[in-house]
Motif scaffolding. Structure first.
Motif: not given
Length: 335
Positions: A30-34, A18-19, A11-13
């Motif tokens: 929102k971007t991170s969730i997607e 992620v947690s 995901a590049g995060v």
């Protein structure tokens, strides 16, 4: 098997992001969730239920999967689970599966994501492998009315084959030689096992079992009625009927009444489950007792012990059918 690190990399995060997504933190954008959800889907990653429970400190629920909460059969199951839950200061989370693999999977995922350490599942559509994988993730997962050899110690089941055999043999013992069977049209093990029990009883007594003696129908009183109307239209020379459950048997009774065929004088009938309706139709229905309440209670007690990693041996893992004699079977004599 993918890890949280793999998801973060895909995901590049960060792992922390992620947690946050997994635990539905309001801090997750929102971007991170997607991105995280896409990575989880691609990698086939599902967060560990125990890890989530530790994060949220939410261990006061029991997750229950049933096929249809509106069905009185599953109402009895839920009541029994709830009684054990209350005794242990727990609350229920309930999902409907509708004998559909996608619906069952989605409901189980939701129950796991809600951090239920104990799961009591009546799952008929998911494969053995999928349920085994869920069991590996959730130590407190127990199956009701399902037997999987690899997790046999977590299965509380019922001998459907024996129940149908018993019903059919009782009719044979009362002189019936031409017996029809109205089965559920759901492609589940219960339907297969009950049909096999019916057929084996006929074979063991050297009686005919032509294809036109059996029908698959919708699992309801309407389904039973329509199936009986079809049998009557075929002019099948039967003197008795075994129905997949009591509600289908009630539909059979309605069809026979409308055709002025008296039960049991002209047609004998046996149901299955020993539900409440069996005591109130006319005539009162001879049926096979299915102790779903006892089974659900046993399953819940086992689930709670497993969730705590405590030693526990179920008193009974394979429940047996019993015949409940009422007034819908008549003895006939050979001419």
């Amino acid at each position: 098997m993918a890890t949280i690190k793999d998801v973060a990399k895909e995901a590049g995060v960060s792992i922390a992001t992620v947690s946050r997504v997994i635990n539905k933190s309001p801090k997750a954008g929102k971007t991170s969730i997607e991105a995280v959800r896409a990575a989880m889907s691609k990698l086939g990653y599902r967060p560990n239920a125990n890890a989530r429970a530790l994060v949220k400190k939410n261990t006061n629920t029991i997750g229950v999967l049933v096929s249809d909460i509106s069905d009185p059969f599953f109402g009895s199951l839920l009541k029994a689970v709830d009684q054990v839950a209350r005794d242990n200061n727990k609350h229920l989370l309930i999902g409907n599966g509708y004998h559909n693999a996608d619906a069952e999977r989605e409901a189980i995922e939701l129950l796991i994501n809600s951090c239920s350490e104990s799961l009591v599942l009546h799952s008929k559509a998911l494969s053995d492998d999928e349920l085994i994988n869920f069991a590996k993730e959730v130590p407190g997962l127990v199956l009701v009315n399902r037997y999987i050899p690899e997790i046999a110690e977590r299965c509380i089941c019922f001998d459907n084959y024996k129940g149908a055999y018993m019903a059919t043999e009782f009719l044979i013992q009362n002189g019936h030689q031409h017996i029809a069977y109205i089965n559920s049209d759901h492609k589940i093990s219960d339907a297969e096992e009950r049909r096999e029990g019916y057929m084996q009883a006929l074979q063991d007594h050297n009686l005919p079992c032509p294809d036109h003696y059996t029908l698959d129908a919708h699992l309801s009183d309407r389904g039973g009625k329509e199936a009986m109307i079809e049998l009557l239209a075929k002019n099948v020379p039967i003197t008795a009927v075994v129905a997949y459950n009591d509600y289908m048997a009630a539909g059979v009774l309605a069809a026979l009444e409308e055709s002025n065929i008296a039960v049991p004088e002209k047609m004998s009938l046996i149901g299955f489950d020993n539900g409440l309706i069996a005591r109130y139709v006319h005539p009162k229905l001879t049926t096979i007792n299915y102790p779903i309440g006892m089974m659900a209670k046993q399953a819940t007690q086992l689930s709670l012990k497993l969730a705590k990693n405590e030693e526990y041996t179920a008193e009974n893992q394979v429940f047996q059918p019993t015949l409940v004699k009422r007034f819908s079977v008549n003895k006939i004599h050979s001419k």
